[in-house]
Design a protein around this motif. Sequence first.
Motif, PDB file in Angstrom:
ATOM      1  N   ARG A  20     -23.783 -28.477 -49.444  1.00  0.00           N
ATOM      2  CA  ARG A  20     -22.137 -28.565 -48.520  1.00  0.00           C
ATOM      3  C   ARG A  20     -23.032 -28.833 -46.985  1.00  0.00           C
ATOM      4  NH1 ARG A  20     -17.627 -29.501 -46.684  1.00  0.00           N
ATOM      5  NH2 ARG A  20     -17.308 -28.463 -44.470  1.00  0.00           N
ATOM      6  N   LEU A  21     -24.332 -28.950 -46.835  1.00  0.00           N
ATOM      7  CA  LEU A  21     -24.738 -28.521 -45.515  1.00  0.00           C
ATOM      8  C   LEU A  21     -25.027 -30.702 -45.323  1.00  0.00           C
ATOM      9  CD1 LEU A  21     -26.846 -25.387 -44.279  1.00  0.00           C
ATOM     10  CD2 LEU A  21     -25.185 -26.743 -43.247  1.00  0.00           C
ATOM     11  N   THR A  22     -25.710 -30.699 -46.894  1.00  0.00           N
ATOM     12  CA  THR A  22     -26.024 -31.454 -46.807  1.00  0.00           C
ATOM     13  C   THR A  22     -25.390 -32.914 -46.658  1.00  0.00           C
ATOM     14  OG1 THR A  22     -28.294 -31.038 -48.355  1.00  0.00           O
ATOM     15  CG2 THR A  22     -27.729 -33.557 -48.257  1.00  0.00           C
ATOM     16  N   THR A  23     -24.339 -32.968 -47.101  1.00  0.00           N
ATOM     17  CA  THR A  23     -23.137 -33.653 -46.966  1.00  0.00           C
ATOM     18  C   THR A  23     -22.607 -33.828 -45.954  1.00  0.00           C
ATOM     19  OG1 THR A  23     -22.240 -33.059 -49.391  1.00  0.00           O
ATOM     20  CG2 THR A  23     -20.535 -34.251 -47.395  1.00  0.00           C
ATOM     21  N   THR A  24     -22.842 -32.740 -44.533  1.00  0.00           N
ATOM     22  CA  THR A  24     -22.007 -32.519 -42.963  1.00  0.00           C
ATOM     23  C   THR A  24     -22.914 -33.178 -42.430  1.00  0.00           C
ATOM     24  OG1 THR A  24     -21.186 -30.064 -43.681  1.00  0.00           O
ATOM     25  CG2 THR A  24     -21.353 -30.812 -41.061  1.00  0.00           C
ATOM     26  N   THR A  25     -24.180 -33.268 -42.856  1.00  0.00           N
ATOM     27  CA  THR A  25     -25.087 -34.486 -42.332  1.00  0.00           C
ATOM     28  C   THR A  25     -24.724 -35.703 -42.000  1.00  0.00           C
ATOM     29  OG1 THR A  25     -27.137 -31.592 -42.239  1.00  0.00           O
ATOM     30  CG2 THR A  25     -27.896 -34.222 -41.588  1.00  0.00           C
ATOM     31  N   SER A  31     -20.867 -41.364 -38.694  1.00  0.00           N
ATOM     32  CA  SER A  31     -20.364 -40.998 -37.271  1.00  0.00           C
ATOM     33  C   SER A  31     -20.955 -41.594 -36.412  1.00  0.00           C
ATOM     34  CB  SER A  31     -19.268 -39.732 -37.764  1.00  0.00           C
ATOM     35  OG  SER A  31     -20.463 -38.598 -36.867  1.00  0.00           O
ATOM     36  N   LEU A  32     -22.134 -40.822 -36.289  1.00  0.00           N
ATOM     37  CA  LEU A  32     -23.094 -41.738 -35.237  1.00  0.00           C
ATOM     38  C   LEU A  32     -23.338 -43.169 -34.662  1.00  0.00           C
ATOM     39  CD1 LEU A  32     -25.553 -38.241 -34.261  1.00  0.00           C
ATOM     40  CD2 LEU A  32     -23.659 -38.970 -33.374  1.00  0.00           C
ATOM     41  N   GLU A  33     -23.293 -43.455 -35.924  1.00  0.00           N
ATOM     42  CA  GLU A  33     -23.684 -44.746 -36.800  1.00  0.00           C
ATOM     43  C   GLU A  33     -22.452 -45.724 -36.704  1.00  0.00           C
ATOM     44  OE1 GLU A  33     -25.405 -45.278 -40.807  1.00  0.00           O
ATOM     45  OE2 GLU A  33     -27.643 -44.466 -39.957  1.00  0.00           O
ATOM     46  N   MET A  34     -21.658 -45.506 -36.853  1.00  0.00           N
ATOM     47  CA  MET A  34     -20.137 -45.974 -36.880  1.00  0.00           C
ATOM     48  C   MET A  34     -19.965 -46.188 -34.862  1.00  0.00           C
ATOM     49  SD  MET A  34     -18.852 -47.591 -38.738  1.00  0.00           S
ATOM     50  CE  MET A  34     -16.958 -47.824 -38.615  1.00  0.00           C
ATOM     51  N   ALA A  35     -20.047 -45.168 -34.103  1.00  0.00           N
ATOM     52  CA  ALA A  35     -20.166 -45.021 -32.481  1.00  0.00           C
ATOM     53  C   ALA A  35     -21.045 -45.432 -32.283  1.00  0.00           C
ATOM     54  CB  ALA A  35     -20.287 -43.523 -31.909  1.00  0.00           C
ATOM     55  N   ALA A  36     -22.048 -46.018 -32.726  1.00  0.00           N
ATOM     56  CA  ALA A  36     -23.159 -46.819 -31.766  1.00  0.00           C
ATOM     57  C   ALA A  36     -22.906 -48.388 -31.838  1.00  0.00           C
ATOM     58  CB  ALA A  36     -25.121 -46.534 -32.873  1.00  0.00           C
ATOM     59  N   VAL A  37     -22.607 -48.547 -33.753  1.00  0.00           N
ATOM     60  CA  VAL A  37     -21.884 -49.858 -33.430  1.00  0.00           C
ATOM     61  C   VAL A  37     -21.391 -50.290 -32.741  1.00  0.00           C
ATOM     62  CG1 VAL A  37     -20.825 -51.358 -35.641  1.00  0.00           C
ATOM     63  CG2 VAL A  37     -23.255 -50.067 -35.903  1.00  0.00           C
ATOM     64  N   LYS A  38     -20.561 -49.619 -32.462  1.00  0.00           N
ATOM     65  CA  LYS A  38     -19.089 -49.826 -31.505  1.00  0.00           C
ATOM     66  C   LYS A  38     -18.913 -50.449 -30.013  1.00  0.00           C
ATOM     67  CE  LYS A  38     -15.347 -47.861 -34.417  1.00  0.00           C
ATOM     68  NZ  LYS A  38     -14.064 -45.907 -34.608  1.00  0.00           N
ATOM     69  N   ALA A  39     -20.023 -49.517 -29.686  1.00  0.00           N
ATOM     70  CA  ALA A  39     -21.014 -49.510 -28.484  1.00  0.00           C
ATOM     71  C   ALA A  39     -21.454 -50.945 -28.709  1.00  0.00           C
ATOM     72  CB  ALA A  39     -21.916 -47.895 -28.188  1.00  0.00           C
ATOM     73  N   VAL A  40     -22.547 -51.233 -28.916  1.00  0.00           N
ATOM     74  CA  VAL A  40     -22.983 -52.458 -28.726  1.00  0.00           C
ATOM     75  C   VAL A  40     -22.276 -53.166 -29.228  1.00  0.00           C
ATOM     76  CG1 VAL A  40     -24.698 -53.941 -30.097  1.00  0.00           C
ATOM     77  CG2 VAL A  40     -25.243 -51.393 -30.120  1.00  0.00           C
ATOM     78  N   ASN A  41     -20.922 -53.365 -29.769  1.00  0.00           N
ATOM     79  CA  ASN A  41     -20.210 -54.533 -30.352  1.00  0.00           C
ATOM     80  C   ASN A  41     -20.162 -54.278 -28.724  1.00  0.00           C
ATOM     81  OD1 ASN A  41     -20.760 -55.700 -32.479  1.00  0.00           O
ATOM     82  ND2 ASN A  41     -18.675 -54.287 -33.570  1.00  0.00           N
ATOM     83  N   THR A  42     -18.765 -53.680 -28.177  1.00  0.00           N
ATOM     84  CA  THR A  42     -18.509 -53.764 -26.875  1.00  0.00           C
ATOM     85  C   THR A  42     -19.188 -53.850 -26.009  1.00  0.00           C
ATOM     86  OG1 THR A  42     -17.013 -51.906 -28.026  1.00  0.00           O
ATOM     87  CG2 THR A  42     -17.155 -51.660 -24.733  1.00  0.00           C
ATOM     88  N   ILE A  43     -19.914 -54.255 -25.555  1.00  0.00           N
ATOM     89  CA  ILE A  43     -21.366 -54.406 -24.329  1.00  0.00           C
ATOM     90  C   ILE A  43     -21.928 -55.188 -24.727  1.00  0.00           C
ATOM     91  CG2 ILE A  43     -23.600 -53.758 -23.336  1.00  0.00           C
ATOM     92  CD1 ILE A  43     -23.520 -51.145 -24.350  1.00  0.00           C
ATOM     93  N   SER A  44     -21.645 -56.060 -26.411  1.00  0.00           N
ATOM     94  CA  SER A  44     -22.244 -58.018 -26.775  1.00  0.00           C
ATOM     95  C   SER A  44     -20.550 -58.401 -25.888  1.00  0.00           C
ATOM     96  CB  SER A  44     -22.078 -57.408 -28.001  1.00  0.00           C
ATOM     97  OG  SER A  44     -22.259 -59.256 -28.323  1.00  0.00           O
ATOM     98  N   THR A  45     -19.255 -57.853 -26.068  1.00  0.00           N
ATOM     99  CA  THR A  45     -17.920 -58.367 -26.143  1.00  0.00           C
ATOM    100  C   THR A  45     -17.988 -58.797 -24.588  1.00  0.00           C
ATOM    101  OG1 THR A  45     -17.427 -58.105 -28.137  1.00  0.00           O
ATOM    102  CG2 THR A  45     -15.945 -58.693 -26.414  1.00  0.00           C
ATOM    103  N   PHE A  46     -18.911 -57.526 -23.986  1.00  0.00           N
ATOM    104  CA  PHE A  46     -18.569 -58.269 -22.713  1.00  0.00           C
ATOM    105  C   PHE A  46     -19.665 -58.948 -21.625  1.00  0.00           C
ATOM    106  CE2 PHE A  46     -19.771 -55.954 -18.533  1.00  0.00           C
ATOM    107  CZ  PHE A  46     -18.803 -55.699 -17.212  1.00  0.00           C
ATOM    108  N   SER A  47     -20.318 -58.206 -22.165  1.00  0.00           N
ATOM    109  CA  SER A  47     -21.500 -59.756 -21.164  1.00  0.00           C
ATOM    110  C   SER A  47     -21.105 -61.112 -22.258  1.00  0.00           C
ATOM    111  CB  SER A  47     -22.984 -58.975 -21.875  1.00  0.00           C
ATOM    112  OG  SER A  47     -23.390 -59.516 -24.037  1.00  0.00           O
TER     113      SER A  47
END
Length: 72
Positions: A20-25, A31-47
């Motif tokens: 259970r802990l392995t699955t949750t981790t 989800s953190l990787e998806m948030a990081a990709v979204k942030a990089v894409n947003t910064i790239s689009t803005f620049s």
Amino acid sequence: MNCTAFGLMSAIPLLLLHARLTTTTGNIVNSLEMAAVKAVNTISTFSKRQFERSPILTSVNTVGADHVQTMA
């Protein structure tokens, strides 16, 4: 025989807890990787938009395109 029984009684719930802990981790990391990709894409689009709107860089690009040198 008692040692085997008590060992299994403690090992099986701990094995389930570990799964259970392995699955949750894994879900948290994904989800953190998806948030990081979204942030990089947003910064790239803005620049990219800032680069396209810049009047100094646009005038340099149009001046450079007026004359083309050919090599003979």
